[in-house]
Each structure stands twice: as structure tokens, then as C-alpha cells.
Design a protein around this motif. Structure first.
Motif, short mmCIF file in Angstrom:
data_model
loop_
_atom_site.label_atom_id
_atom_site.label_comp_id
_atom_site.label_asym_id
_atom_site.label_seq_id
_atom_site.Cartn_x
_atom_site.Cartn_y
_atom_site.Cartn_z
N MET A 1 -10.88 -10.39 -7.58
CA MET A 1 -10.72 -10.11 -6.19
C MET A 1 -9.31 -10.38 -5.66
O MET A 1 -8.95 -9.75 -4.69
CB MET A 1 -11.69 -10.96 -5.38
N PRO A 2 -8.54 -11.29 -6.30
CA PRO A 2 -7.21 -11.52 -5.75
C PRO A 2 -6.34 -10.25 -5.83
O PRO A 2 -5.50 -10.03 -4.97
CB PRO A 2 -6.63 -12.63 -6.59
N HIS A 3 -6.60 -9.43 -6.83
CA HIS A 3 -5.82 -8.19 -6.94
C HIS A 3 -6.14 -7.26 -5.78
O HIS A 3 -5.26 -6.59 -5.26
CB HIS A 3 -6.13 -7.47 -8.27
N ARG A 4 -7.38 -7.23 -5.41
CA ARG A 4 -7.82 -6.38 -4.31
C ARG A 4 -7.14 -6.81 -3.01
O ARG A 4 -6.72 -5.99 -2.21
CB ARG A 4 -9.34 -6.47 -4.19
N VAL B 1 -4.22 -8.41 -2.68
CA VAL B 1 -2.81 -8.04 -2.75
C VAL B 1 -2.64 -6.55 -2.51
O VAL B 1 -1.74 -6.11 -1.77
CB VAL B 1 -2.21 -8.45 -4.11
N PHE B 2 -3.52 -5.75 -3.09
CA PHE B 2 -3.45 -4.31 -2.92
C PHE B 2 -3.66 -3.93 -1.47
O PHE B 2 -2.93 -3.08 -0.93
CB PHE B 2 -4.51 -3.62 -3.81
N ASN B 3 -4.63 -4.56 -0.81
CA ASN B 3 -4.88 -4.27 0.60
C ASN B 3 -3.69 -4.65 1.47
O ASN B 3 -3.32 -3.92 2.40
CB ASN B 3 -6.14 -4.99 1.09
N GLN B 4 -3.08 -5.80 1.19
CA GLN B 4 -1.90 -6.21 1.96
C GLN B 4 -0.74 -5.24 1.73
O GLN B 4 0.00 -4.91 2.65
CB GLN B 4 -1.47 -7.63 1.58
N ALA B 5 -0.60 -4.78 0.48
CA ALA B 5 0.47 -3.83 0.17
C ALA B 5 0.25 -2.52 0.90
O ALA B 5 1.20 -1.91 1.40
CB ALA B 5 0.55 -3.60 -1.34
N MET B 6 -0.98 -2.08 0.99
CA MET B 6 -1.28 -0.83 1.68
C MET B 6 -1.03 -0.94 3.18
O MET B 6 -0.71 0.05 3.83
CB MET B 6 -2.72 -0.40 1.41
N GLU B 7 -1.14 -2.13 3.71
CA GLU B 7 -0.86 -2.33 5.13
C GLU B 7 0.64 -2.25 5.42
O GLU B 7 1.04 -1.91 6.51
CB GLU B 7 -1.40 -3.69 5.58
N HIS B 8 1.46 -2.55 4.43
CA HIS B 8 2.91 -2.56 4.61
C HIS B 8 3.57 -1.52 3.69
O HIS B 8 4.44 -1.83 2.89
CB HIS B 8 3.46 -3.96 4.30
#
Length: 103
Positions: A1-4, A6-13
Motif C-alpha cells: 500500500m505505501p506504493h499506492r 506515493v503514486f496517488n501523491q505523485a498524481m496530485e502533483h
């Protein structure tokens, strides 16, 4: 889940990711352009272009020389034709005069 996460935060920025990707591309591109292989390839290309340019200039000079020679020959032929016409006219005049004097 930690990858998910990080991916979500990256998609926000996305803008920050695009900016970072641009910087990374610029750095990699700089390294590629500074490499010896690229330098050698571009040097070979420039040398090839210069050789083609020199060959084209030499060929143009040959064509120019040939054209000047042909022009000179054509002018010489015209002069000879005019002179031969003048000679023929003189012959006709003298032959008419001699025929008149014979009568």
C-alpha cells in the motif's frame, strides 16, 4: 500500500513530475551531446558536407569553363560565317562586273 500512496501523491502533483522529468531529460541530453561518439559522428557529417560542397564548387567551375569555351567557339563560327558571306557577296559583285565588262 505505501506504493499506492506515493503514486496517488505523485498524481496530485503532475506539474512537479513534468518539471522533474524535463530537468532529467536536459541533464541526460547534455551528457549525450557531450559524448565522444556524438562528437565524432557530427564531425564526420560536417566533413562529408564540406567534401560535397567542394565537389559541387569544382563541378560548377568546370561547367563555367566549358560554357565559356563553347561561347567563344560559337562566336568564332559566327565571325567565320559572316566573313564567308562577305566573300561570297564580293565574288558575286566581281562576277557581275566581269559579265558586264564582257558584254
Amino acid at each position: 500500500m505505501p506504493h499506492r500512496k506515493v503514486f496517488n501523491q505523485a498524481m496530485e502533483h503532475k506539474e512537479i513530475l513534468i518539471f522533474a522529468a524535463g530537468i532529467a531529460t536536459a541533464l541526460v541530453g547534455k551528457k549525450i551531446l557531450e559524448s565522444k561518439a556524438v562528437k565524432d559522428a557530427t564531425t564526420d557529417c560536417v566533413a562529408g558536407v564540406l567534401a560535397v560542397k567542394k565537389d559541387a564548387e569544382d563541378r560548377m567551375e568546370e561547367i563555367k569553363t566549358d560554357a565559356e569555351q563553347q561561347l567563344a567557339e560559337d562566336e568564332e563560327k559566327i565571325v567565320i560565317d559572316v566573313e564567308s558571306e562577305e566573300i561570297e557577296e564580293e565574288k558575286l559583285k566581281t562576277s557581275k562586273k566581269s559579265k558586264k565588262s564582257k558584254k
